[in-house]
Design a protein around this motif. Structure first.
Motif, mmCIF file in Angstrom:
data_model
loop_
_atom_site.group_PDB
_atom_site.id
_atom_site.type_symbol
_atom_site.label_atom_id
_atom_site.label_comp_id
_atom_site.label_asym_id
_atom_site.label_seq_id
_atom_site.Cartn_x
_atom_site.Cartn_y
_atom_site.Cartn_z
ATOM 1 N N VAL A 431 69.138 -81.895 57.962
ATOM 2 C CA VAL A 431 69.362 -83.137 57.225
ATOM 3 C C VAL A 431 69.354 -84.278 58.225
ATOM 4 C CG1 VAL A 431 70.851 -84.401 55.650
ATOM 5 C CG2 VAL A 431 70.779 -81.903 55.559
ATOM 6 N N SER A 432 68.420 -85.204 58.061
ATOM 7 C CA SER A 432 68.329 -86.359 58.943
ATOM 8 C C SER A 432 68.508 -87.634 58.137
ATOM 9 C CB SER A 432 66.978 -86.384 59.653
ATOM 10 O OG SER A 432 65.924 -86.547 58.705
ATOM 11 N N ASP A 433 68.748 -88.723 58.838
ATOM 12 C CA ASP A 433 68.884 -90.008 58.157
ATOM 13 C C ASP A 433 67.605 -90.345 57.398
ATOM 14 O OD1 ASP A 433 71.281 -90.001 59.432
ATOM 15 O OD2 ASP A 433 70.873 -91.706 60.762
ATOM 16 N N GLU A 434 66.470 -90.113 58.045
ATOM 17 C CA GLU A 434 65.200 -90.433 57.406
ATOM 18 C C GLU A 434 64.975 -89.571 56.164
ATOM 19 O OE1 GLU A 434 61.456 -92.034 56.527
ATOM 20 O OE2 GLU A 434 63.183 -92.753 57.654
ATOM 21 N N ALA A 435 65.339 -88.284 56.243
ATOM 22 C CA ALA A 435 65.168 -87.413 55.080
ATOM 23 C C ALA A 435 66.043 -87.872 53.923
ATOM 24 C CB ALA A 435 65.508 -85.978 55.460
ATOM 25 N N LEU A 436 67.274 -88.285 54.212
ATOM 26 C CA LEU A 436 68.146 -88.800 53.150
ATOM 27 C C LEU A 436 67.607 -90.105 52.576
ATOM 28 C CD1 LEU A 436 71.727 -88.074 54.550
ATOM 29 C CD2 LEU A 436 70.658 -87.038 52.546
ATOM 30 N N ARG A 437 67.048 -90.949 53.442
ATOM 31 C CA ARG A 437 66.520 -92.235 52.954
ATOM 32 C C ARG A 437 65.363 -92.013 51.987
ATOM 33 N NH1 ARG A 437 62.470 -95.550 53.647
ATOM 34 N NH2 ARG A 437 61.466 -94.157 55.136
#
Length: 461
Positions: A431-437
């Motif tokens: 889970v990365s910030d970009e994936a959540l965005r």
């Protein structure tokens, strides 16, 4: 009592219902589902009804063995033999084979019997367990009334130990159940109302007897529904709790849910002209259990009309039904009604109706610590790593910037999109910030150029 049909037909006798649990207990101290009937009279049914059921079984196969009849009608050999002997005397059946074993008997339809069986089938195609009487059904409901149940804080904590919910809310749910009055869960969509309502049935203790069908004024009403009633395993519990009369099934207390498809017609007995018998409405199938109306306000019928249908049952705990022949009868409304809605309670009805709802509980956004727990559990279930590091971004950059409340449904829905992207791209399950965005944009329909694009299309007319 006599009641006249609204259709103007001749008055008919109102089916008797025991006036009180104590009176029923004095008249029949032993539970009817624990008494194995040994004669037609002990079944409480007319021999004509049993004859029609037996003939229809034989009609399906042209002949029928004694064991087949016992398994289908759920009656012992003594009763089957009594009905079959009557049919033989009336020259509708003949004994085609009799072996050394008392159960090794085969009955064959005569030509006259075949004609009569065809008439029975055309009139009512129900072929299954013999019904029980209305009086026995009412007695069973009263002896296992939802009002006799009670839960403690330990019960609620044990059942919901794996659920992430505010402790105060769970305590309020337990208190509401002990009142045996209606409960309304309200709050924004996605807060977990439906999820909570669907699991409230886990709080209901014990098992209850459920008949395959009941008979009223010669008509058959099917009660048992395998999609609703979960039969107790034969190996569960002591033998004393198992029914001896196989027309009954010991089931876990039912939990029935109706959603936006609910109409007023669905709350009445449903007669199928093709089959010739009735299906019980959902709240009748839920007797001795919980009946959930989800998404109240989204039904095809108006909220006020729907709620007015339950005013009398909520007050008197009795519901009235009508048969197509004009007979009216009453059945206990012994359910724990739970309504779930996204609307404000004040918009659903007046104060008089809201008073009939014993409890109104708000299910809203979660505190940050519980929201984080939901998020981490969802990541673990989906096999995603490094979820903890990305939570601050979800809380501050996504929720904080957009003002979206911390609703219980959001973490799992977002992480499912993340897991789907991982599978699609063949990337590491993280889970990365970009994936959540990116998941946030897809989930909430947010895009930087959406407003501009929409305006451009509008200008093009």
């Amino acid at each position: 009592m006599i009641e006249r049909s609204e259709t103007g037909q001749a008055p008919r006798m109102l089916e008797p219902v025991p006036s009180s649990r104590a009176e029923g207990a004095r008249r029949e101290p032993t539970a009817p589902w624990h008494i194995i009937p040994r004669t037609v009279a002990e079944t409480g049914l007319d021999i004509a009804l049993l004859l029609s059921l037996l003939m229809k079984v034989a009609y399906l196969h042209r002949s029928a063995t004694l064991v087949m009849l016992m398994d289908t009608l759920k009656l012992p050999a003594m009763v089957i033999n009594e009905v079959a002997a009557y049919a033989v005397r009336e020259r509708m059946l003949e004994v085609a084979h009799r072996g050394a074993n008392d159960l090794d008997v085969r009955f064959h339809l005569t030509d006259a019997g075949y004609t009569r069986a065809a008439e029975f089938t055309a009139r009512c195609s129900y072929v299954g367990a013999a019904p029980v009487t209305l009086e026995s059904y009412v007695t069973a409901i009263e002896r296992h009334s939802i009002q006799l149940t009670a839960v403690s804080k330990a019960d609620v904590t044990g059942v919901f130990s794996k659920f992430v919910m505010p402790p105060d809310l769970l305590d309020d749910v337990g208190v509401a159940l002990n009142t045996s009055r209606a409960l309304m869960l309200y709050g924004p969509a996605g807060g977990g109302k439906t999820y909570l309502a669907q699991h409230l049935g886990m709080l209901l203790p014990g098992t209850v007897p459920v008949p395959h069908a009941i008979t009223v004024a010669g008509e058959i009403i099917q009660i048992y529904d395998p999609l609703v009633h979960v039969a107790e395993d034969d190996d569960d519990g002591p033998i004393a709790r198992r029914p001896l009369d196989r027309r009954w099934l010991m089931c876990h207390r039912p939990a029935v849910l109706s959603g936006g498809e609910l109409t007023l017609e669905m709350l009445e007995l449903r007669y199928d002209s093709a089959t010739g018998f009735y299906q019980a409405p959902p709240h009748m199938k839920a007797n001795n259990g919980i009946y959930i109306v989800d998404d109240l306000g989204r039904q095809q019928v108006g909220v006020s009309e729907l709620l007015n249908r339950w005013i009398v049952p909520l007050d008197r705990r009795v519901d009235m039904f009508s048969l197509r022949n004009g007979v009216r009868f009453s059945v206990p409304f012994d359910v724990w009604p739970v309504f779930s809605t996204n609307l404000e309670p004040g918009h659903l009805g007046d104060d008089a109706f809201l008073r009939r709802l014993g409890s109104k509980l708000y299910v809203g956004p979660l505190p940050v610590d519980l929201y984080r727990e939901v998020y981490l559990r969802a990541a673990d279930d989906l096999g995603l790593q490094n979820a903890t590091a990305a939570f601050d971004y979800l809380r501050d950059a996504l929720h904080g910037a957009s003002g979206k409340p911390l609703l219980a449904c959001i973490p799992r829905d977002l992480l499912r999109l993340v897991a789907s992207a991982v599978q699609y791209n063949g990337s590491a399950p993280e889970v990365s910030d970009e994936a959540l965005r990116r998941a946030w944009q897809i989930y909430f329909c947010t895009h930087a150029d959406f407003g501009k694009t929409d305006s451009l299309h509008a200008d093009k007319g």
